[in-house]
Design an enzyme around this catalytic site. Sequence first.
Site, PDB file in Angstrom:
ATOM      1  CG  HIS A 174       8.514  -5.441  -8.927  1.00 56.32           C
ATOM      2  ND1 HIS A 174       9.254  -6.424  -9.520  1.00 56.32           N
ATOM      3  CD2 HIS A 174       8.133  -4.615  -9.934  1.00 56.32           C
ATOM      4  CE1 HIS A 174       9.319  -6.202 -10.827  1.00 56.32           C
ATOM      5  NE2 HIS A 174       8.646  -5.105 -11.094  1.00 56.32           N
ATOM      6  CB  CYS A 202      11.745  -9.106  -6.242  1.00 59.83           C
ATOM      7  SG  CYS A 202      10.750  -7.671  -6.720  1.00 59.83           S
ATOM      8  CD  GLU A 207       7.866  -9.653  -5.363  1.00 61.86           C
ATOM      9  OE1 GLU A 207       7.966 -10.645  -6.095  1.00 61.86           O
ATOM     10  OE2 GLU A 207       7.477  -8.533  -5.788  1.00 61.86           O
ATOM     11  CB  CYS A 266      11.316 -10.081 -11.233  1.00 60.29           C
ATOM     12  SG  CYS A 266      11.788  -8.604 -10.290  1.00 60.29           S
TER      13      CYS A 266
END
Length: 175
Positions: free
Chosen positions: A99, A130, A101, A127
């Site tokens: 992801h 993260c 992040e 999410c």
Amino acid sequence: MDSGILLIILEEKEYGMGCRPSLMGRPSLDEYFMEIALVVATRSTCLRHKVGSVIVRDKRILSTGYNGAPTGLPHCLDVGCRREDFESGTHHERCRAVHAEQNAIIQAAIHGVSTSGATLYCTHQPCILCAKMIINSQIERVVYRKSYPDDEALKFLEQAGIEVFQMAPDEKDEG
């Protein structure tokens, strides 16, 4: 037409991407760094969501990240999505992408840059995976535009005392 209104309309056209410049034509810091996150997202290789992230402290960019396959592995653009049959926000373990992040936090770590006390700007709400990394990275503030179907992540961030702010998404925001 009032000249102040005309100025705002012209600036909206000039800046694009949903930026809402102030009357003086200068974006706020949140708008400025979110615009950068939107540009970072254009590098994404995910077929579902183009996500970009920027970590900032003291008005300085520390790191950026976008979602895509781990370094050296085939991109989803090339081999397809392993989660295409699953609802968004579920079965993260099947996703081949790192992801945005996570990539921003990893890049900071690789280059020896502390994220403690920083703000993370992201085109999408983090999410749960993260959120856990954000908490342990000692990031103090998260600013995002587009919601993501993971209420548990927001609860985690709140419990950890991290300030979370959602900027108004633009009608043109994609995946």
